[in-house]
Design an enzyme around this catalytic site. Structure first.
Site, PDB file in Angstrom:
ATOM      1  N   GLY A  32       0.794  -1.223   0.000  1.00 22.33           N
ATOM      2  CA  GLY A  32       0.000   0.000   0.000  1.00 22.33           C
ATOM      3  C   GLY A  32       0.820   1.264   0.000  1.00 22.33           C
ATOM      4  O   GLY A  32       0.277   2.346  -0.184  1.00 22.33           O
ATOM      5  N   CYS A 241     -28.095  -9.408 -16.152  1.00 23.91           N
ATOM      6  CA  CYS A 241     -27.483  -9.106 -17.447  1.00 23.91           C
ATOM      7  C   CYS A 241     -28.424  -9.552 -18.569  1.00 23.91           C
ATOM      8  O   CYS A 241     -28.922 -10.678 -18.564  1.00 23.91           O
ATOM      9  CB  CYS A 241     -26.142  -9.832 -17.575  1.00 23.91           C
ATOM     10  SG  CYS A 241     -25.440  -9.711 -19.226  1.00 23.91           S
ATOM     11  N   CYS A 244     -26.389 -12.569 -20.673  1.00 19.33           N
ATOM     12  CA  CYS A 244     -26.096 -13.876 -20.087  1.00 19.33           C
ATOM     13  C   CYS A 244     -26.939 -14.170 -18.851  1.00 19.33           C
ATOM     14  O   CYS A 244     -26.830 -15.240 -18.254  1.00 19.33           O
ATOM     15  CB  CYS A 244     -24.607 -13.988 -19.758  1.00 19.33           C
ATOM     16  SG  CYS A 244     -24.129 -13.046 -18.300  1.00 19.33           S
ATOM     17  N   CYS A 266     -23.314  -7.234 -18.572  1.00 24.14           N
ATOM     18  CA  CYS A 266     -22.086  -7.394 -17.807  1.00 24.14           C
ATOM     19  C   CYS A 266     -21.029  -6.435 -18.352  1.00 24.14           C
ATOM     20  O   CYS A 266     -20.882  -6.300 -19.564  1.00 24.14           O
ATOM     21  CB  CYS A 266     -21.521  -8.799 -17.971  1.00 24.14           C
ATOM     22  SG  CYS A 266     -22.463 -10.060 -17.140  1.00 24.14           S
ATOM     23  N   CYS A 272     -19.020 -12.585 -19.526  1.00 20.49           N
ATOM     24  CA  CYS A 272     -20.348 -12.674 -20.128  1.00 20.49           C
ATOM     25  C   CYS A 272     -20.328 -13.701 -21.275  1.00 20.49           C
ATOM     26  O   CYS A 272     -21.199 -14.569 -21.360  1.00 20.49           O
ATOM     27  CB  CYS A 272     -20.748 -11.294 -20.651  1.00 20.49           C
ATOM     28  SG  CYS A 272     -22.488 -11.103 -20.990  1.00 20.49           S
TER      29      CYS A 272
END
Lengths: 296, 272
Positions: A32, A241, A244, A266, A272
């Site tokens: 970080g 979606c 899909c 998606c 997808c």
């Protein structure tokens, strides 16, 4: 594609790569923490992913398989040009399949398919400093990081709740890495924040403009900030979606005509497409736009 | 049981109480004659010390050096902290100084925009110090912010407005609220009434005086306005060319000034 002549492998010269690798190693050692590095000029403008590209150029090897995504999609301008760049200068294999890739350079998304230990995820970062919103002085933000003075960051969330009644920050959502450093996860949606925590893959972040590199090593705790009475929540959708039928992935809203019709699909095109190949169908499977997507 | 004997015993308090802040031979010069030098004094809990003098006499330099914002050339500032015990400000870790600044201390700047975050709401300005010391409950932060807005006489309906939408007097009061929310022991003020018109000044002074006596704050206040000093300060330090020329109880200094410069200062006030 034929490899470009007159360039070093993956465009950057070896000395630059060594310098960037040292920055990456330091970043991995201090999860970080933003490591400054001598950012090089890349043959495209800052803000187009030059930070991510320099990291990719430094870690890529001949045996690697590269995937590049932009907003989850493999076929957008930024993704296509960066993928072609490395195919051209490094001659490496490229892929659109998350499962096959060993290196994934990304802008704005983490793939839906969980990543594995042999993969590296490289983020393109526009503004690496999460405290910049509250403190414009670099000398001061460095001190705040050094002394773990992160109370001011909470002010941003306070402003959200005061104005909207909930934490409205939906992307670039600040996180604590390994309980020590506050980190900007780059503009990924907060939907993806939980995926960063304890991820088996190595996550590297490159900011070309600001010349900073930082990292989250595999299996590191990454926690999103919140209030006790306003806990962290990810986005959810009432729709699934349209292509899909997935009800658990990050969805993009797509306007389909001038009359306000819209569909949700998606944002991760590879995920997808995989689901469609497995036989999943959404509500708009018979629309022409869905067929176009499936053919790919 | 208050017998006569009890009342006659010497007051225990001021003999035994340790000073909150002890300053010994403090020097800070930017150039010869520019800055402040040879400053020594003690500040006791609950005491309000005024520092007066003309522009350029080193008042603000002294205040910065006292409040751990400007490293002096030499000398010590010893602060008696609730959390860390007795500490020498410039010999200890910077992290401790910064903890002090956001918990036991308050710093009220002359210009409110130096002490406020102008791009976040009033509530966030007050809440920031709470969040900096670890408060993570939005509802409680909000309640405390409302309480303090009321305490400094700002309408609570303005809690989500930005300080840039406030008047100068309101900004100054907001700055005070922002500093007092963590219940500091010691407040440093640099010309808190500078740039405000007379009626607003009077109101702010009244508010300050009430808060100081109600919360038992210790205050070091820098001002060039002797009226402000008379109203707020228990004790005065008169500065000229970087040196303290006279100290004493406020009334004593203002009514019977000894040093020629103090006499000049006092006599230069318009009399009606």
């Amino acid at each position: 594609m034929s490899t470009a002549t007159g360039y070093n492998f993956a465009y950057l010269d070896e000395q630059s790569k060594r310098m960037i690798r040292r920055a990456i190693l330091k970043g991995v050692a201090i999860p970080g923490y933003q490591v400054p590095f001598g950012g090089r000029e890349m043959p495209l403008p800052h803000g187009w992913g030059t930070g991510g590209m320099q990291v990719t150029a430094s870690v890529i090897g001949e045996a690697d398989k590269l995937k590049v995504i932009d907003q989850g999609a493999d076929d957008t301008t930024n993704a296509v040009s960066i993928r072609r760049f490395f195919a051209h200068t490094a001659g490496v294999e490229t892929t659109e399949q998350t499962a096959e890739a060993t290196l994934i350079q990304t802008r704005h998304r983490i793939p839906e398919r969980p990543l594995k230990a042999n993969q590296i995820l490289i983020y393109q970062v526009p503004i690496p400093e999460p405290l910049r919103f509250i403190e414009p002085r670099e000398s001061e933000t460095r001190k705040m990081h050094a002394l773990s003075e992160y109370g001011a960051m909470q002010v941003k969330l306070y402003e959200d709740v005061a104005r909207f009644g909930h934490i409205a920050t939906s992307y670039d959502y600040p996180v604590m890495v390994n309980n020590r450093y506050m980190m900007d996860p780059s503009p990924i949606p907060k939907f993806d924040n939980p995926k960063m925590s304890m991820m088996p893959a190595l996550q590297l972040f490159g900011a070309g403009f600001e010349k900073r590199i930082y990292a989250v090593p595999p299996f590191t705790r990454v926690e999103s900030l919140d209030f006790d009475d306003h806990p962290f929540e990810v986005q959810s959708w009432e729709e699934a979606c349209a292509i899909c039928g997935s009800d658990h992935s990050f969805l993009d809203e797509v306007i389909t005509d001038d009359n306000g019709s819209k569909m949700f699909v998606c944002s991760d095109t590879d995920y997808c497409g995989d689901r469609v190949a497995q036989g999943f169908v959404g509500s708009a499977a018979d629309l022409p736009i869905a067929e176009m997507e499936t053919e790919q | 049981m208050n017998t006569t004997a009890d009342l006659l015993t010497p007051t225990r308090e001021w003999q035994d109480i340790a000073p909150l802040l002890s300053v010994r031979e403090l020097n800070k010069f930017y150039a010869p004659g520019k800055g402040c030098g040879d400053i020594s004094f003690d500040l006791y809990p609950g005491e309000v010390l005024g520092i007066v003098g003309e522009s350029g006499s080193g008042k603000s330099t002294l205040l910065s050096a006292l409040s751990a914002r400007l490293t002096p050339d030499s000398g010590n500032v010893i602060y008696n902290s609730e959390q860390f015990g007795e500490m020498d400000l410039y010999a200890c870790e910077e992290s401790l100084r910064r903890v002090l600044m956001r918990s036991e201390w308050g710093i009220v700047h002359q210009h409110a925009r130096d002490g406020l975050r102008m791009n976040v709401s009033a509530g966030a300005n007050i809440g920031e110090r709470l969040m900096a010391v670890g408060e993570r409950h939005y509802g409680q932060i909000r309640t405390r912010a409302e309480e303090w807005l009321t305490a400094v006489e700002i309408d609570t309906s303005r809690i989500d407005d930005r300080p840039s939408q406030f008047s100068g007097g309101m900004q100054q009061r907001l700055q005070i609220a922002r500093n007092l929310v963590t219940h500091p022991k010691l407040i440093f003020m640099d010309e808190p009434t500078g740039g405000l018109d007379v009626s607003v000044q009077a109101k702010l002074l009244d508010l300050l005086r009430n808060l100081v006596s109600r919360l038992g704050l210790s205050v070091i206040i820098v001002t060039h306005d002797l009226a402000v000093a008379r109203l707020l300060a228990h004790r005065l330090m008169v500065m000229r060319r970087g040196e303290v020329v006279e100290t004493g109880l406020t009334d004593q200094v203002l009514d019977d000034p000894q040093h020629p410069y103090t006499q000049l200062l006092v006599s230069s006030i318009l009399q009606n």
